[in-house]
Design a protein around this motif. Sequence first.
Motif, mmCIF file in Angstrom:
data_model
loop_
_atom_site.group_PDB
_atom_site.id
_atom_site.type_symbol
_atom_site.label_atom_id
_atom_site.label_comp_id
_atom_site.label_asym_id
_atom_site.label_seq_id
_atom_site.Cartn_x
_atom_site.Cartn_y
_atom_site.Cartn_z
ATOM 1 N N ASP A 242 0.841 -1.215 0.000
ATOM 2 C CA ASP A 242 0.000 0.000 0.000
ATOM 3 C C ASP A 242 0.867 1.253 0.000
ATOM 4 O OD1 ASP A 242 -2.232 -1.578 0.174
ATOM 5 O OD2 ASP A 242 -2.851 -0.910 2.171
ATOM 6 N N ARG A 243 0.395 2.226 -0.757
ATOM 7 C CA ARG A 243 1.031 3.539 -0.729
ATOM 8 C C ARG A 243 0.244 4.389 0.264
ATOM 9 N NH1 ARG A 243 -0.239 7.823 -4.477
ATOM 10 N NH2 ARG A 243 1.252 9.521 -4.182
ATOM 11 N N VAL A 244 0.929 4.867 1.299
ATOM 12 C CA VAL A 244 0.200 5.532 2.374
ATOM 13 C C VAL A 244 0.836 6.857 2.795
ATOM 14 C CG1 VAL A 244 -0.676 3.364 3.373
ATOM 15 C CG2 VAL A 244 1.495 4.326 4.186
ATOM 16 N N LEU A 245 -0.029 7.688 3.369
ATOM 17 C CA LEU A 245 0.415 8.900 4.042
ATOM 18 C C LEU A 245 0.658 8.544 5.504
ATOM 19 C CD1 LEU A 245 0.638 12.064 4.197
ATOM 20 C CD2 LEU A 245 -1.802 12.048 4.762
ATOM 21 N N ILE A 246 1.833 8.920 5.994
ATOM 22 C CA ILE A 246 2.109 8.736 7.420
ATOM 23 C C ILE A 246 1.776 10.045 8.115
ATOM 24 C CG2 ILE A 246 3.850 8.173 9.153
ATOM 25 C CD1 ILE A 246 5.394 6.713 6.913
ATOM 26 N N SER A 247 0.781 9.965 8.973
ATOM 27 C CA SER A 247 0.279 11.164 9.641
ATOM 28 C C SER A 247 1.182 11.542 10.811
ATOM 29 C CB SER A 247 -1.128 10.854 10.146
ATOM 30 O OG SER A 247 -1.591 11.869 10.970
ATOM 31 N N CYS A 248 1.239 12.799 11.130
ATOM 32 C CA CYS A 248 2.048 13.238 12.265
ATOM 33 C C CYS A 248 1.477 12.751 13.589
ATOM 34 C CB CYS A 248 2.169 14.762 12.274
ATOM 35 S SG CYS A 248 0.604 15.615 12.403
ATOM 36 N N ILE A 249 0.225 12.281 13.554
ATOM 37 C CA ILE A 249 -0.437 11.823 14.782
ATOM 38 C C ILE A 249 -0.702 10.323 14.708
ATOM 39 C CG2 ILE A 249 -2.578 11.982 16.151
ATOM 40 C CD1 ILE A 249 -0.786 14.433 16.446
ATOM 41 N N THR A 250 -0.334 9.640 15.741
ATOM 42 C CA THR A 250 -0.574 8.209 15.883
ATOM 43 C C THR A 250 -1.759 8.037 16.822
ATOM 44 O OG1 THR A 250 1.790 7.807 15.606
ATOM 45 C CG2 THR A 250 0.524 6.058 16.659
ATOM 46 N N ALA A 251 -2.682 7.122 16.466
ATOM 47 C CA ALA A 251 -3.921 6.992 17.257
ATOM 48 C C ALA A 251 -4.149 5.552 17.654
ATOM 49 C CB ALA A 251 -5.104 7.498 16.445
ATOM 50 N N CYS A 252 -4.313 5.306 18.957
ATOM 51 C CA CYS A 252 -4.527 3.938 19.446
ATOM 52 C C CYS A 252 -5.922 3.437 19.129
ATOM 53 C CB CYS A 252 -4.275 3.858 20.952
ATOM 54 S SG CYS A 252 -5.687 4.385 21.970
ATOM 55 N N ALA A 253 -6.851 4.364 18.895
ATOM 56 C CA ALA A 253 -8.243 4.056 18.518
ATOM 57 C C ALA A 253 -9.088 3.521 19.666
ATOM 58 C CB ALA A 253 -8.315 3.081 17.337
ATOM 59 N N ARG A 254 -8.508 3.275 20.800
ATOM 60 C CA ARG A 254 -9.265 2.650 21.887
ATOM 61 C C ARG A 254 -9.476 3.572 23.092
ATOM 62 N NH1 ARG A 254 -5.911 -1.140 19.635
ATOM 63 N NH2 ARG A 254 -6.704 -3.268 19.450
ATOM 64 N N CYS A 255 -8.630 4.567 23.269
ATOM 65 C CA CYS A 255 -8.722 5.380 24.480
ATOM 66 C C CYS A 255 -9.895 6.357 24.366
ATOM 67 C CB CYS A 255 -7.421 6.156 24.715
ATOM 68 S SG CYS A 255 -7.202 7.574 23.622
ATOM 69 N N ARG A 256 -10.203 6.947 25.486
ATOM 70 C CA ARG A 256 -11.293 7.898 25.548
ATOM 71 C C ARG A 256 -11.210 8.989 24.478
ATOM 72 N NH1 ARG A 256 -12.186 12.278 30.406
ATOM 73 N NH2 ARG A 256 -13.218 13.800 29.075
ATOM 74 N N PHE A 257 -10.016 9.586 24.329
ATOM 75 C CA PHE A 257 -9.905 10.698 23.386
ATOM 76 C C PHE A 257 -9.959 10.218 21.936
ATOM 77 C CE2 PHE A 257 -7.797 13.005 27.076
ATOM 78 C CZ PHE A 257 -8.860 13.865 27.286
ATOM 79 N N CYS A 258 -9.311 9.093 21.631
ATOM 80 C CA CYS A 258 -9.400 8.572 20.261
ATOM 81 C C CYS A 258 -10.856 8.293 19.896
ATOM 82 C CB CYS A 258 -8.561 7.301 20.111
ATOM 83 S SG CYS A 258 -6.795 7.647 19.872
ATOM 84 N N ARG A 259 -11.619 7.771 20.862
ATOM 85 C CA ARG A 259 -13.008 7.423 20.568
ATOM 86 C C ARG A 259 -13.864 8.658 20.362
ATOM 87 N NH1 ARG A 259 -15.788 2.424 22.793
ATOM 88 N NH2 ARG A 259 -16.301 2.371 20.591
ATOM 89 N N GLU A 260 -13.374 9.817 20.805
ATOM 90 C CA GLU A 260 -14.074 11.092 20.545
ATOM 91 C C GLU A 260 -13.531 11.785 19.298
ATOM 92 O OE1 GLU A 260 -13.458 13.539 23.978
ATOM 93 O OE2 GLU A 260 -14.554 12.211 25.316
ATOM 94 N N GLY A 261 -12.579 11.150 18.597
ATOM 95 C CA GLY A 261 -11.983 11.803 17.433
ATOM 96 C C GLY A 261 -10.884 12.789 17.792
#
Lengths: 347, 347, 347, 347
Positions: free
Chosen positions: A80-99
Amino acid sequence: MKALTYHGPSRRYWADVADPVLEDTEDAIIRVDAVTICGTDLHILRGDVPTCEPGRVLGHEAVGTVQEVGAGVRRVQQGDRVLISCITACARCRFCREGRYGLCLGGGGWILGHRIDGTQAERVRVPYADTSTHALPEQVSDEAALMLADILPTSFEVGIKAGRVAPGDTVVVVGAGPIGLASIVTAQLLSPGRIVVVDPAAARREAAKSLGADIVLDSTDDVESVVRENTDGLGADVAIEAVGIPETFELCTRLVRPGGRVANVGVHGAPATLHLEQLWDKGVSITTGLVDTSSTPTLLTMLANHRIDVGSFITHRFGLDEIQDAYDVFSRPSDTGALKVALFRQH
Amino acid sequence: MKALTYHGPSRRYWADVADPVLEDTEDAIIRVDAVTICGTDLHILRGDVPTCEPGRVLGHEAVGTVQEVGAGVRRVQQGDRVLISCITACARCRFCREGRYGLCLGGGGWILGHRIDGTQAERVRVPYADTSTHALPEQVSDEAALMLADILPTSFEVGIKAGRVAPGDTVVVVGAGPIGLASIVTAQLLSPGRIVVVDPAAARREAAKSLGADIVLDSTDDVESVVRENTDGLGADVAIEAVGIPETFELCTRLVRPGGRVANVGVHGAPATLHLEQLWDKGVSITTGLVDTSSTPTLLTMLANHRIDVGSFITHRFGLDEIQDAYDVFSRPSDTGALKVALFRQH
Amino acid sequence: MKALTYHGPSRRYWADVADPVLEDTEDAIIRVDAVTICGTDLHILRGDVPTCEPGRVLGHEAVGTVQEVGAGVRRVQQGDRVLISCITACARCRFCREGRYGLCLGGGGWILGHRIDGTQAERVRVPYADTSTHALPEQVSDEAALMLADILPTSFEVGIKAGRVAPGDTVVVVGAGPIGLASIVTAQLLSPGRIVVVDPAAARREAAKSLGADIVLDSTDDVESVVRENTDGLGADVAIEAVGIPETFELCTRLVRPGGRVANVGVHGAPATLHLEQLWDKGVSITTGLVDTSSTPTLLTMLANHRIDVGSFITHRFGLDEIQDAYDVFSRPSDTGALKVALFRQH
Amino acid sequence: MKALTYHGPSRRYWADVADPVLEDTEDAIIRVDAVTICGTDLHILRGDVPTCEPGRVLGHEAVGTVQEVGAGVRRVQQGDRVLISCITACARCRFCREGRYGLCLGGGGWILGHRIDGTQAERVRVPYADTSTHALPEQVSDEAALMLADILPTSFEVGIKAGRVAPGDTVVVVGAGPIGLASIVTAQLLSPGRIVVVDPAAARREAAKSLGADIVLDSTDDVESVVRENTDGLGADVAIEAVGIPETFELCTRLVRPGGRVANVGVHGAPATLHLEQLWDKGVSITTGLVDTSSTPTLLTMLANHRIDVGSFITHRFGLDEIQDAYDVFSRPSDTGALKVALFRQH
């Protein structure tokens, strides 16, 4: 592999380091095809970011090709050709779940080139790869995509959206470096009535003008008077701080109208004075923030559909192994006229 | 008639002044039945409000009976029992048309007892009477209504709504004077999970507790630690500044969690230090403001329906001609235990 | 003076009527310099609007010159060149104070050419003149200003803002009459990613295309499939109903993606079927509304600054005394190609 | 193990089925400690949900103890006591990243007891366990927690929040079954001025009253008149549909004031008539939706802090192997007075 490593204030090396390997089931190893340098990297090299330890590979913005993924990676695939974002997101914590990925409590946030090795290297390990990279459509070039790794979502989310720019607004952007210029571009997505830009460098004022600023002012101009004259004496609806020093922040709080918004995007190293004796009854809001990159998918689609033009951001191009030269050029913008520099993998 | 007039720092007289007369077709002349004193009146008497000139009748909160209206007044009628709001609204300017009456450009805003003669008198002239007074339902007493002239809408709009208090939030209120206590009452309309109150006076902490605070702290307590312990180490969702000095404002910016909100309600006379080097990436919003009184009709209905209890706010009651005593009591709250004082017309 | 009066279904006369006079202190008498005809006027002439009684002068959109004002009018002055808005606002009622002028409870709302005599006349009486007219800057022509009397704010507020159009969105506009075309223009203020327009008339599809639509479809096309193909199979973010019949409304509810918005702008004369068995778990919002004209000042500024182009809306021009011809042209758009017609005072 | 399986309309068995096993690295196997029955289960048993195939274990609400987790599960651990949410979230798709888990595109959404085997069993496999379960604090009982699996977040998100209930509002809840009653409880988090409830069953009206309804009406009462009398003739600010039939939905659209909101929470099996000829200019919004469970953490905290009382929801308690009796009781609420039933694992 080769990488650009930080070894304390003013010390950076382009040297051999160990190849990154999968450390977690949700990691990906990505070959870096294009990478850029951020003003924040210069901050680190000045010693302003003590959380970044010597030995660290710098860089948090890149485009690459996925070479290997952990067993827990579901969406991203080898090749895959991808953009590596400056932000890494665990997707599970409270803040990730709020976007609010920029506030990630699960080991993400801004970590690349900061708390773990970054993208100014031949290869990089990206944790939580599924939610920290973005698949790139063919019609978006590596060069254009690089502008989405940090400056476009940062200016859009922390400047334009936090500042609640609305059609017809008078928006003042203080500072016309890469983030200020990106603010001019992304502000136009909401059709402000007038964009005023303030910067001491003539070349940057020129760039601001060509990207859509209506009025450009030198820092020595009477900015307050000009803004007032253009706003029935009231002041700007939104003032965007894109420098990161007390003077420009304080200017923003004077430029904004009663009921207006100050959106701070600049990275600050010192406190500012907040004139609450003038502001307490003015009904203003002041916001700060790190980008969440929640707008990246939208901005990517708009780039693919030619709704955003980032053609003029990159002023200098290098091979990846010329990165020391690139740093030299990027760190002296008033001499070199550099806005963003891009480095590419040699074939 | 008799009125309380300001004659420069520390000089107030209860003396004969000319009766107010209709000066504009949209004015009303209102007999004052009940009136209170605001902390802002004390600010004026300290000389902190230079826009208030000597000779001015003070006061911007009252309940009264309409005696005479201009030809352009449509809704308010002679004999109506009305609440006189601290904010006067022209209804025609840009800000009034957006519901931002506190920013009125048409000669309104906070003018009573400030730029024109106020309510601490036997009678008062109220400009733009239709949009600057509120008809009072029978079941709301004069005493309860007084709390709606300023402190309830101010705390609700500038504190709770600007701070975007939401169900389950941890809300810290710094300062438990009348505005801080009103913030405790109005915060509960949004069902926060926990209200923490900070004040140096034991009596005010007691009052805070009885009005619904969950945790009350002395200013000498380690407020930051307590808040962190109660919020998984993150900090408060919302911090409400209800004092008006740099220290308490700066405390609020330390207490708030990443992504949280600081709502400044206090009247400030000096600048504060804003630690942008700590806040730039914290994703906070800081708001200031004068009340608009746009929430007054809602609060009035809730008072009439017993959804809000303001029974304990008024600690001392006087006849109108005892106003000098009332000022003495109100200006020494640590000695007198005064929260709000009420003065009533003698029959 | 001469005026166009309604005398029951299909009966309209251009005839002498009494000159309007000031009836209230807040009235203005305005000479009509330019006026247009609305689709709603045709509805009235079909007998669809029983609240409009025979004898009524029609018309609710005009540009004029103020000739006389009542004693209670403060901002508007004799000689002013003003836009007469389709909405009259008392400025005092609950809804006006919230900026919801279209819902005015004080005798305003849509009354001109409906409940009181309107603008298709040589002169018109405008109640609450201060808050029901807008001063026109010199650089906005009468012709351009006419587009702000109804169709631009209506499409922007009831379509684009109620539909919460955001950058990158796929927006479908069903119907490319004046309101649909205005929706295309005002949608672009928020930079949607793609605008899809559906209309059975080729000329209107052509106009849609030239105003910025990305994809135009005939009503006989498989609209649902095209929208899905362009949205990863999900559907449109926003569907704007700009026709006013059950079929087009129901189409909108099928076109919208899970979590999307249907904004109804069309004037309906019959109920539609709402397929709740398909929509109950789809997370959609459906909105209706009359314009408030709260966006008119913003749109006016943007027109003055050339941020909006309305040059192609008016397809036919007439003298005011040719209004019967204008009605004939406007009511047969498929033959005449009429979008909006403009009528001008003869000098 | 034993489980309640669906075998076509009206056919349910409590029978032996194979034990669930980990099928994916992000699965958890959870022992069911407490479980409830939802009105939606009855819909399935009537054959109304064709996506639910014969052989399926029903149930999507439970409290349990984690027995085994896949290698990709990070937060949930063996032995944890958790709430099993009715919504499963992949955490990676576009909608999950926006907090719209109910619209999950990654294999989640409402799947338990619908597309995969559910919770009315001794054990259940829960996919994406980290983002589809919630750790339970000790002070929340199994019984109370059950109310958070579906009815509390559903009523709060799809009813109260989508309907934008605000302090002082008049809220009408049509239907006083479990969802309607939960709407009464969660509405109070926003301090409405008045809650009006409509239901044909006296026992449910009684329950509504005891949970905080101000006015309870029979379906045969003149609901429209009562609402109007209590709202200055305007209608309700918010009408919440909690039944799921055309009549009650249509009633909601008549009860709502100009500018008001209709929030549909009911599960519908047939289309309704939308009277656009009356609604087009009324400025209403109508919303539908499946719960996202984004509010579950907040509601859980409030339950732990005794900010919400759900003590009276469960009217009948059973052992898990008495589930056939529990279905009998739950499906005849007018005879049995059942609101929610709870079933517990036997020790």
